[in-house]
Design a protein around this motif. Structure first.
Motif, PDB file in Angstrom:
ATOM      1  N   GLN A 167      -4.975 -16.819  -6.734  1.00 25.82           N
ATOM      2  CA  GLN A 167      -5.533 -17.560  -7.864  1.00 25.82           C
ATOM      3  C   GLN A 167      -6.613 -18.494  -7.340  1.00 25.82           C
ATOM      4  N   THR A 168      -7.650 -18.667  -8.100  1.00 29.29           N
ATOM      5  CA  THR A 168      -8.733 -19.536  -7.667  1.00 29.29           C
ATOM      6  C   THR A 168      -8.649 -20.864  -8.386  1.00 29.29           C
ATOM      7  N   GLY A 169      -9.107 -21.899  -7.722  1.00 30.77           N
ATOM      8  CA  GLY A 169      -9.156 -23.228  -8.320  1.00 30.77           C
ATOM      9  C   GLY A 169      -7.853 -23.981  -8.156  1.00 30.77           C
ATOM     10  N   LEU A 170      -7.954 -25.300  -8.248  1.00 31.95           N
ATOM     11  CA  LEU A 170      -6.782 -26.160  -8.094  1.00 31.95           C
ATOM     12  C   LEU A 170      -5.968 -26.266  -9.370  1.00 31.95           C
ATOM     13  N   ASN A 171      -6.441 -25.713 -10.460  1.00 31.58           N
ATOM     14  CA  ASN A 171      -5.752 -25.845 -11.739  1.00 31.58           C
ATOM     15  C   ASN A 171      -4.877 -24.650 -12.079  1.00 31.58           C
ATOM     16  N   SER A 172      -4.763 -23.683 -11.208  1.00 29.54           N
ATOM     17  CA  SER A 172      -3.904 -22.534 -11.463  1.00 29.54           C
ATOM     18  C   SER A 172      -2.464 -23.015 -11.606  1.00 29.54           C
ATOM     19  N   THR A 173      -1.718 -22.365 -12.471  1.00 34.63           N
ATOM     20  CA  THR A 173      -0.338 -22.773 -12.726  1.00 34.63           C
ATOM     21  C   THR A 173       0.627 -21.644 -12.369  1.00 34.63           C
ATOM     22  N   LEU A 174       1.889 -21.987 -12.291  1.00 36.23           N
ATOM     23  CA  LEU A 174       2.912 -20.979 -11.999  1.00 36.23           C
ATOM     24  C   LEU A 174       2.987 -19.951 -13.131  1.00 36.23           C
ATOM     25  N   ALA A 175       2.771 -20.395 -14.356  1.00 35.76           N
ATOM     26  CA  ALA A 175       2.798 -19.467 -15.492  1.00 35.76           C
ATOM     27  C   ALA A 175       1.695 -18.414 -15.365  1.00 35.76           C
ATOM     28  N   VAL A 176       0.540 -18.812 -14.832  1.00 35.86           N
ATOM     29  CA  VAL A 176      -0.573 -17.867 -14.647  1.00 35.86           C
ATOM     30  C   VAL A 176      -0.318 -16.973 -13.442  1.00 35.86           C
ATOM     31  N   ALA A 177       0.180 -17.554 -12.359  1.00 39.69           N
ATOM     32  CA  ALA A 177       0.383 -16.810 -11.111  1.00 39.69           C
ATOM     33  C   ALA A 177       1.584 -15.873 -11.180  1.00 39.69           C
ATOM     34  N   ASP A 178       2.538 -16.179 -12.045  1.00 43.88           N
ATOM     35  CA  ASP A 178       3.776 -15.404 -12.105  1.00 43.88           C
ATOM     36  C   ASP A 178       4.054 -14.934 -13.529  1.00 43.88           C
ATOM     37  N   VAL A 179       3.166 -14.113 -14.042  1.00 43.24           N
ATOM     38  CA  VAL A 179       3.316 -13.651 -15.421  1.00 43.24           C
ATOM     39  C   VAL A 179       4.564 -12.778 -15.604  1.00 43.24           C
ATOM     40  N   ALA A 188      -4.110 -35.136  -3.105  1.00 45.60           N
ATOM     41  CA  ALA A 188      -4.402 -34.108  -4.106  1.00 45.60           C
ATOM     42  C   ALA A 188      -3.542 -32.892  -3.818  1.00 45.60           C
ATOM     43  N   THR A 189      -2.744 -32.516  -4.797  1.00 44.36           N
ATOM     44  CA  THR A 189      -1.847 -31.374  -4.656  1.00 44.36           C
ATOM     45  C   THR A 189      -2.162 -30.387  -5.774  1.00 44.36           C
ATOM     46  N   PRO A 190      -2.444 -29.140  -5.426  1.00 42.75           N
ATOM     47  CA  PRO A 190      -2.758 -28.147  -6.457  1.00 42.75           C
ATOM     48  C   PRO A 190      -1.642 -28.047  -7.501  1.00 42.75           C
ATOM     49  N   GLN A 191      -2.016 -27.812  -8.728  1.00 46.90           N
ATOM     50  CA  GLN A 191      -1.052 -27.710  -9.822  1.00 46.90           C
ATOM     51  C   GLN A 191      -0.032 -26.609  -9.568  1.00 46.90           C
ATOM     52  N   LEU A 192      -0.454 -25.516  -8.958  1.00 51.80           N
ATOM     53  CA  LEU A 192       0.464 -24.420  -8.658  1.00 51.80           C
ATOM     54  C   LEU A 192       1.582 -24.887  -7.729  1.00 51.80           C
ATOM     55  N   VAL A 193       1.254 -25.693  -6.738  1.00 51.57           N
ATOM     56  CA  VAL A 193       2.263 -26.232  -5.819  1.00 51.57           C
ATOM     57  C   VAL A 193       3.206 -27.171  -6.570  1.00 51.57           C
ATOM     58  N   LEU A 194       2.650 -28.023  -7.433  1.00 49.82           N
ATOM     59  CA  LEU A 194       3.481 -28.938  -8.221  1.00 49.82           C
ATOM     60  C   LEU A 194       4.418 -28.170  -9.148  1.00 49.82           C
ATOM     61  N   MET A 198       7.210 -26.712  -7.031  1.00 53.92           N
ATOM     62  CA  MET A 198       8.160 -27.759  -6.647  1.00 53.92           C
ATOM     63  C   MET A 198       9.083 -28.089  -7.823  1.00 53.92           C
ATOM     64  N   ASN A 199       8.507 -28.197  -9.000  1.00 54.58           N
ATOM     65  CA  ASN A 199       9.290 -28.500 -10.189  1.00 54.58           C
ATOM     66  C   ASN A 199      10.270 -27.368 -10.493  1.00 54.58           C
ATOM     67  N   ALA A 200       9.821 -26.126 -10.382  1.00 55.60           N
ATOM     68  CA  ALA A 200      10.696 -24.977 -10.641  1.00 55.60           C
ATOM     69  C   ALA A 200      11.856 -24.918  -9.652  1.00 55.60           C
ATOM     70  N   LEU A 201      11.630 -25.393  -8.435  1.00 55.37           N
ATOM     71  CA  LEU A 201      12.666 -25.371  -7.398  1.00 55.37           C
ATOM     72  C   LEU A 201      13.580 -26.603  -7.450  1.00 55.37           C
TER      73      LEU A 201
END
Length: 156
Positions: free
Chosen positions: A49-61, A142-148, A151-154
């Motif tokens: 995924q590109t950009g710091l705004n990618s989310t888990l919902a986008v990366a893991d459809v 600065a932590t990418p949204q995907l990482v956040l 972390m929240n999912a875990l």
């Protein structure tokens, strides 16, 4: 993590979770014993995924993120234990049996407690990773949204 994929084969083995046996190498432990180590990171199935705004919902459809095994919940620990046991079985298959002259001697290369030791190492690494990531967030780095999201999912 390989549970939803067809078993891979290498030589005479058919593996349950090992995907690329070429990424498992043996290294010496300093006492003349060899131990297997992995070369690639565990997360290879999620598309880049590109950009710091990618989310888990986008990366893991497909909602099949392998990292969910690292969650703090009890069901994830049970799944992680099962995964360690499958890795243990695959590595024993990959390493092949020892040739023993006396009947009754164990032919497997890895000790019977190897799956428990593997699980213990996974849990230690999980704690260390969780602490490192929480420290990063707590320092306001600065932590990418995907990482956040992960972390929240875990539950970290």
């Amino acid at each position: 993590m390989g549970q939803n994929r067809n078993p891979s084969t290498y030589g005479s083995g058919s593996y349950k979770v090992l995907i690329n046996l070429g990424n498992v190498i043996l290294t010496g432990d300093g006492n003349g014993k060899l131990r297997p180590i992995g070369l690639d990171p565990i997360e290879t199935a999620v598309p880049l995924q590109t950009g710091l705004n990618s989310t888990l919902a986008v990366a893991d459809v497909s909602n099949d993120w392998a990292g969910s095994l690292l969650a703090s919940k009890g069901v994830a620990q049970t799944r992680l234990k099962g995964y360690a046991e499958l890795i243990f079985a695959d590595l024993n298959l990959a390493l092949g049996q020892r040739s023993r002259r006396f009947p009754g001697l164990r032919k497997e290369r890895l000790n019977s407690d190897a799956a428990i030791r593997l699980l213990s190492g996974m849990n230690t690494a999980k704690i260390q990773l969780s602490q490192k990531l929480r420290g990063r967030v707590n320092c306001s780095k600065a932590t990418p949204q995907l990482v956040l999201d992960k972390m929240n999912a875990l539950g970290w």
